[in-house]
Design an enzyme around this catalytic site. Structure first.
Site, PDB file in Angstrom:
ATOM      1  N   GLY A  99     -30.155  -8.200 -25.323  1.00 50.44           N
ATOM      2  CA  GLY A  99     -30.078  -7.326 -26.666  1.00 50.44           C
ATOM      3  C   GLY A  99     -31.026  -8.042 -27.651  1.00 50.44           C
TER       4      GLY A  99
ATOM      5  N   ASN B 193     -20.780 -13.477 -30.856  1.00 46.84           N
ATOM      6  CA  ASN B 193     -19.988 -13.564 -32.082  1.00 46.84           C
ATOM      7  C   ASN B 193     -18.439 -13.687 -31.687  1.00 46.84           C
ATOM      8  OD1 ASN B 193     -21.938 -13.376 -34.087  1.00 46.84           O
ATOM      9  ND2 ASN B 193     -21.631 -11.198 -34.115  1.00 46.84           N
TER      10      ASN B 193
ATOM     11  N   ARG C 287     -33.126  -4.946 -32.322  1.00 49.39           N
ATOM     12  CA  ARG C 287     -33.935  -4.236 -31.260  1.00 49.39           C
ATOM     13  C   ARG C 287     -34.488  -3.118 -32.007  1.00 49.39           C
ATOM     14  NH1 ARG C 287     -32.161  -4.841 -25.846  1.00 49.39           N
ATOM     15  NH2 ARG C 287     -32.701  -2.589 -25.248  1.00 49.39           N
TER      16      ARG C 287
ATOM     17  N   LYS D 259     -18.466 -19.031 -39.024  1.00 54.22           N
ATOM     18  CA  LYS D 259     -19.293 -18.146 -38.631  1.00 54.22           C
ATOM     19  C   LYS D 259     -18.516 -16.763 -38.361  1.00 54.22           C
ATOM     20  CE  LYS D 259     -22.846 -15.798 -37.224  1.00 54.22           C
ATOM     21  NZ  LYS D 259     -22.961 -15.046 -36.077  1.00 54.22           N
TER      22      LYS D 259
ATOM     23  N   ASN E 170     -27.416  -5.462 -44.501  1.00 52.17           N
ATOM     24  CA  ASN E 170     -26.882  -6.738 -45.028  1.00 52.17           C
ATOM     25  C   ASN E 170     -27.107  -6.614 -46.462  1.00 52.17           C
ATOM     26  OD1 ASN E 170     -26.058  -6.907 -42.365  1.00 52.17           O
ATOM     27  ND2 ASN E 170     -27.262  -9.021 -42.190  1.00 52.17           N
TER      28      ASN E 170
ATOM     29  N   GLU F 152     -17.372  -5.771 -31.861  1.00 53.50           N
ATOM     30  CA  GLU F 152     -16.656  -6.884 -31.694  1.00 53.50           C
ATOM     31  C   GLU F 152     -15.574  -7.303 -32.356  1.00 53.50           C
ATOM     32  OE1 GLU F 152     -20.190  -9.897 -29.602  1.00 53.50           O
ATOM     33  OE2 GLU F 152     -20.409  -9.314 -31.876  1.00 53.50           O
TER      34      GLU F 152
HETATM   35  O1  KPL Z   1     -24.307 -12.551 -37.311  1.00 49.37           O
HETATM   36  C1  KPL Z   1     -24.597 -11.754 -37.943  1.00 49.37           C
HETATM   37  C2  KPL Z   1     -24.370 -10.356 -37.309  1.00 49.37           C
HETATM   38  O2  KPL Z   1     -24.946  -9.396 -37.658  1.00 49.37           O
HETATM   39  O3  KPL Z   1     -23.567 -10.399 -36.458  1.00 49.37           O
HETATM   40  C3  KPL Z   1     -25.183 -11.933 -39.121  1.00 49.37           C
HETATM   41  C4  KPL Z   1     -25.413 -13.226 -39.293  1.00 49.37           C
HETATM   42  C5  KPL Z   1     -24.454 -11.515 -40.253  1.00 49.37           C
HETATM   43  C6  KPL Z   1     -26.677 -11.249 -39.259  1.00 49.37           C
HETATM   44  O4  KPL Z   1     -26.624 -10.102 -39.542  1.00 49.37           O
END
Ligand code: KPL
Length: 312
Positions: A12, A105, A133, A187, A205, A270
């Site tokens: 991805g 994540n 992408r 994170k 963002n 997620e």
């Molecule tokens: O980790 C990210 C995500 O989109 O999952 C960030 C750092 C917020 C960047 O978009």
């Protein structure tokens, strides 16, 4: 194929970005695609990496979970909810001394995977790189690097292994840490403050800094998130959280968060590994998180309505 070669599972946006960065640094890598991926028939795939006005083309050999070549170093960049199934699919290819690096994540899967496959070295990773992408052009795939960040790797009982030196050669800021839990919590905290809002408001963002009502929402979320993070035993990950979140928002202003990309593509998100993990931890610790809970419910509802829409 040399034993330093990386196999990347999950091409991805983030998987493609790191494939290109490794290739650019002369570190061999190839992509492991699902058996159903039509690209497999061609045997190799070009990925165009765009950053600003610069575009570079990278060519990768392709394999599937059924290919013969053994895998010594596996970077897994699938979605959190796909990790276990993806790793299980390549088990017959994994060399006895294989290293598995998880770059997804969220929290809640790392320990489960390490316990499930104790014979491999499982390393956690986390990145704040922003990438998405872009549309496919014919036989090419295209990934847009939309913001530079930091990428951490670590496993609590290990010092930096030899393979990490390759990652220090790539054009990204990679750091080895012995306190990966703190990084993963940090994170998680950043993702909880950014991803659900961008998915629900369909915005880049950067809008979270530009639009007053969204900036306020980020500030309020950060208060709840920092309280839970600290109570969960990671005060260092909670320190100056709002400032760090705003820094990431600015550094990745042109990025569509991974959750927005998932929602736009009609994929599951997620959310359960991000806000879901945060809210579950808060409940265990008897901390009220009404703002995060309401985002959790809203994203789950959005996912459900998309699924219903698709099946109709
Ligand atoms: O980790 C990210 C995500 O989109 O999952 C960030 C750092 C917020 C960047 O978009």
């Amino acid at each position: 194929m040399d034993s330093r070669h990386w196999h990347i599972l999950g091409a991805g946006s983030i998987g493609s970005l790191f494939a290109c960065l490794l290739d650019q640094a002369g570190v061999g890598c190839s992509l492991v695609l699902r058996p159903s991926d039509p690209a497999l028939e061609r045997g190799s795939l070009d990925i165009l990496l765009r950053e600003g006005s610069v575009t570079n083309r990278h060519n990768f050999a392709l394999g599937s979970p059924a290919s013969a070549a053994p895998i010594h170093q596996l970077l897994v960049c699938t979605k959190a909810y796909d990790l276990e199934e993806s790793i299980a699919s390549v088990l017959p290819r994994l060399a006895p001394d294989a290293v598995i690096v998880l770059l997804a994540n969220g929290l809640g899967y790392q320990q489960r995977i390490a316990e499930q496959w104790p014979r491999f070295t499982v390393v956690s990773g986390s990145t704040t790189e922003g990438a998405f992408r872009a549309t496919h052009h014919g036989q090419n795939r295209e990934v847009q690097r939309a913001g530079r960040g930091i990428t951490w790797f670590g496993a609590s009982e290990l010092g930096a292994p030899d393979w990490f030196s390759d990652w220090q050669e790539i054009d990204a800021h990679c750091v080895w840490t012995s306190d990966m839990d703190a990084v993963l919590w940090r994170k998680l905290a950043i993702n909880c403050a950014i991803n659900p809002l961008t998915a629900l408001h369909h915005c880049l963002n950067g809008a979270l800094a530009e639009r007053h009502e969204l900036a306020l929402a980020v500030r309020e979320l950060c208060v709840e998130i920092a309280t839970v993070t600290e109570a969960a035993g990671h005060p260092e990950a909670a320190t100056h959280l709002h400032t760090s979140v705003m820094e990431v928002i600015r550094a990745t202003a042109n990025n569509r968060s991974s959750m927005l990309q998932d929602i736009s593509a009609g994929r599951p998100t997620e959310i359960d590994y991000l806000t879901g993990h945060l809210v579950a931890t808060a409940e265990r610790l008897h901390i009220a998180t009404p703002r995060n809970r309401s985002l959790l419910n809203a994203v789950r509802e959005l996912e459900t309505s998309q699924t219903l829409g698709r099946n109709r």
